[in-house]
Design a protein around this motif. Structure first.
Motif, PDB file in Angstrom:
ATOM      1  N   LYS A  44       0.129   8.671  -1.272  1.00 51.18           N
ATOM      2  CA  LYS A  44      -1.331   8.627  -1.322  1.00 51.18           C
ATOM      3  C   LYS A  44      -1.905  10.038  -1.400  1.00 51.18           C
ATOM      4  O   LYS A  44      -2.868  10.297  -2.101  1.00 51.18           O
ATOM      5  CB  LYS A  44      -1.856   7.934  -0.062  1.00 51.18           C
ATOM      6  CG  LYS A  44      -2.951   6.935  -0.342  1.00 51.18           C
ATOM      7  CD  LYS A  44      -3.452   6.308   0.944  1.00 51.18           C
ATOM      8  CE  LYS A  44      -3.062   4.852   0.995  1.00 51.18           C
ATOM      9  NZ  LYS A  44      -3.530   4.157   2.190  1.00 51.18           N
ATOM     10  N   GLU A  45      -1.305  10.953  -0.642  1.00 48.18           N
ATOM     11  CA  GLU A  45      -1.797  12.332  -0.583  1.00 48.18           C
ATOM     12  C   GLU A  45      -1.201  13.211  -1.681  1.00 48.18           C
ATOM     13  O   GLU A  45      -1.462  14.406  -1.738  1.00 48.18           O
ATOM     14  CB  GLU A  45      -1.499  12.924   0.800  1.00 48.18           C
ATOM     15  CG  GLU A  45      -2.291  12.230   1.903  1.00 48.18           C
ATOM     16  CD  GLU A  45      -1.917  12.689   3.302  1.00 48.18           C
ATOM     17  OE1 GLU A  45      -1.011  13.552   3.431  1.00 48.18           O
ATOM     18  OE2 GLU A  45      -2.516  12.193   4.263  1.00 48.18           O
ATOM     19  N   GLY A  46      -0.351  12.627  -2.530  1.00 51.01           N
ATOM     20  CA  GLY A  46       0.262  13.380  -3.621  1.00 51.01           C
ATOM     21  C   GLY A  46       1.219  14.457  -3.146  1.00 51.01           C
ATOM     22  O   GLY A  46       1.355  15.510  -3.757  1.00 51.01           O
ATOM     23  N   LYS A  47       1.896  14.202  -2.027  1.00 53.23           N
ATOM     24  CA  LYS A  47       2.778  15.219  -1.437  1.00 53.23           C
ATOM     25  C   LYS A  47       4.264  14.932  -1.635  1.00 53.23           C
ATOM     26  O   LYS A  47       5.095  15.422  -0.879  1.00 53.23           O
ATOM     27  CB  LYS A  47       2.466  15.362   0.056  1.00 53.23           C
ATOM     28  CG  LYS A  47       1.096  15.945   0.290  1.00 53.23           C
ATOM     29  CD  LYS A  47       0.830  16.231   1.747  1.00 53.23           C
ATOM     30  CE  LYS A  47      -0.508  16.945   1.900  1.00 53.23           C
ATOM     31  NZ  LYS A  47      -1.013  16.864   3.283  1.00 53.23           N
ATOM     32  N   LEU A  48       4.572  14.154  -2.654  1.00 54.36           N
ATOM     33  CA  LEU A  48       5.966  13.792  -2.910  1.00 54.36           C
ATOM     34  C   LEU A  48       6.841  15.022  -3.142  1.00 54.36           C
ATOM     35  O   LEU A  48       7.926  15.128  -2.594  1.00 54.36           O
ATOM     36  CB  LEU A  48       6.042  12.843  -4.111  1.00 54.36           C
ATOM     37  CG  LEU A  48       7.414  12.260  -4.418  1.00 54.36           C
ATOM     38  CD1 LEU A  48       7.874  11.320  -3.312  1.00 54.36           C
ATOM     39  CD2 LEU A  48       7.392  11.515  -5.736  1.00 54.36           C
ATOM     40  N   GLU A  49       6.330  15.958  -3.967  1.00 56.47           N
ATOM     41  CA  GLU A  49       7.096  17.179  -4.258  1.00 56.47           C
ATOM     42  C   GLU A  49       7.449  17.924  -2.972  1.00 56.47           C
ATOM     43  O   GLU A  49       8.571  18.375  -2.808  1.00 56.47           O
ATOM     44  CB  GLU A  49       6.291  18.112  -5.180  1.00 56.47           C
ATOM     45  CG  GLU A  49       6.125  17.592  -6.602  1.00 56.47           C
ATOM     46  CD  GLU A  49       7.443  17.444  -7.365  1.00 56.47           C
ATOM     47  OE1 GLU A  49       8.273  18.369  -7.289  1.00 56.47           O
ATOM     48  OE2 GLU A  49       7.642  16.412  -8.014  1.00 56.47           O
ATOM     49  N   GLU A  50       6.465  18.036  -2.071  1.00 58.31           N
ATOM     50  CA  GLU A  50       6.689  18.741  -0.803  1.00 58.31           C
ATOM     51  C   GLU A  50       7.749  18.036   0.029  1.00 58.31           C
ATOM     52  O   GLU A  50       8.592  18.684   0.641  1.00 58.31           O
ATOM     53  CB  GLU A  50       5.386  18.827  -0.001  1.00 58.31           C
ATOM     54  CG  GLU A  50       4.378  19.780  -0.612  1.00 58.31           C
ATOM     55  CD  GLU A  50       2.970  19.599  -0.062  1.00 58.31           C
ATOM     56  OE1 GLU A  50       2.816  19.495   1.169  1.00 58.31           O
ATOM     57  OE2 GLU A  50       2.032  19.544  -0.887  1.00 58.31           O
ATOM     58  N   GLU A  70       0.833  -1.203   0.000  1.00 58.66           N
ATOM     59  CA  GLU A  70       0.000   0.000   0.000  1.00 58.66           C
ATOM     60  C   GLU A  70       0.863   1.246   0.000  1.00 58.66           C
ATOM     61  O   GLU A  70       1.874   1.306   0.697  1.00 58.66           O
ATOM     62  CB  GLU A  70      -0.947  -0.010   1.207  1.00 58.66           C
ATOM     63  CG  GLU A  70      -2.091  -0.990   1.005  1.00 58.66           C
ATOM     64  CD  GLU A  70      -3.016  -1.102   2.206  1.00 58.66           C
ATOM     65  OE1 GLU A  70      -2.863  -0.330   3.171  1.00 58.66           O
ATOM     66  OE2 GLU A  70      -3.893  -1.979   2.168  1.00 58.66           O
ATOM     67  N   PRO A  71       0.473   2.251  -0.787  1.00 56.54           N
ATOM     68  CA  PRO A  71       1.299   3.450  -0.887  1.00 56.54           C
ATOM     69  C   PRO A  71       1.438   4.185   0.448  1.00 56.54           C
ATOM     70  O   PRO A  71       0.483   4.266   1.221  1.00 56.54           O
ATOM     71  CB  PRO A  71       0.574   4.320  -1.910  1.00 56.54           C
ATOM     72  CG  PRO A  71      -0.779   3.748  -2.077  1.00 56.54           C
ATOM     73  CD  PRO A  71      -0.726   2.325  -1.640  1.00 56.54           C
ATOM     74  N   ALA A  72       2.625   4.690   0.688  1.00 59.15           N
ATOM     75  CA  ALA A  72       2.896   5.500   1.875  1.00 59.15           C
ATOM     76  C   ALA A  72       2.017   6.752   1.841  1.00 59.15           C
ATOM     77  O   ALA A  72       1.585   7.195   0.768  1.00 59.15           O
ATOM     78  CB  ALA A  72       4.377   5.891   1.904  1.00 59.15           C
ATOM     79  N   LYS A  73       1.785   7.313   3.006  1.00 55.54           N
ATOM     80  CA  LYS A  73       0.928   8.492   3.178  1.00 55.54           C
ATOM     81  C   LYS A  73       1.288   9.617   2.186  1.00 55.54           C
ATOM     82  O   LYS A  73       0.413  10.180   1.538  1.00 55.54           O
ATOM     83  CB  LYS A  73       1.093   8.981   4.620  1.00 55.54           C
ATOM     84  CG  LYS A  73       0.075  10.000   5.064  1.00 55.54           C
ATOM     85  CD  LYS A  73       0.142  10.166   6.587  1.00 55.54           C
ATOM     86  CE  LYS A  73      -0.766  11.287   7.050  1.00 55.54           C
ATOM     87  NZ  LYS A  73      -0.079  12.584   7.073  1.00 55.54           N
ATOM     88  N   THR A  74       2.562   9.919   2.079  1.00 57.35           N
ATOM     89  CA  THR A  74       3.028  10.993   1.196  1.00 57.35           C
ATOM     90  C   THR A  74       2.621  10.755  -0.257  1.00 57.35           C
ATOM     91  O   THR A  74       2.225  11.694  -0.944  1.00 57.35           O
ATOM     92  CB  THR A  74       4.564  11.121   1.288  1.00 57.35           C
ATOM     93  OG1 THR A  74       4.915  11.380   2.652  1.00 57.35           O
ATOM     94  CG2 THR A  74       5.099  12.248   0.429  1.00 57.35           C
TER      95      THR A  74
END
Length: 110
Positions: free
Chosen positions: A94-100, A88-92
């Motif tokens: 899942k929330e589309g916050k990779l760039e941040e 399962e994808p990590a929180k970051t």
């Protein structure tokens, strides 16, 4: 054959269905989890993978090319396909916050 509108998975053919990119996505996911836990920065992990495994790119450099949405979507498919929470994808992601996450890592490391 189909049951409940879904194709049946023939486990004898399962190996054909593994996409080499899946390993990369799982690796990216694990790397993101390490950063979320505060164990390492994205830069640390990319450097370690490149030096330790002699690869041209680290997981975060690859993640930038695919984007969080695509990676999260595929990881969710893998989690369902194999019935394993580890995929399962990590929180970051899942929330589309990779760039941040990547920007935060840079600010900290500069």
């Amino acid at each position: 054959g189909h049951s409940k509108g879904r194709p049946q998975i023939d486990s004898s053919k399962a190996t054909d269905k593994i996409n080499p990119m899946d390993f990369t996505f799982v690796e990216i996911n694990e790397a993101v989890k390490l950063v979320e836990m505060g164990v390492a920065t994205p830069q640390d992990i990319d450097t370690a993978i490149k030096l330790g495994l002699n690869r041209p790119f680290g997981p975060f450099e690859l993640a930038k090319q695919f984007g969080a949405e695509q990676i999260a979507k595929r990881l969710e498919e893998l989690a369902k396909q194999f019935g394993k929470k580890i995929f399962e994808p990590a929180k970051t992601l899942k929330e589309g916050k990779l760039e941040e996450l990547l920007k935060a890592g840079k600010a900290e490391g500069s």
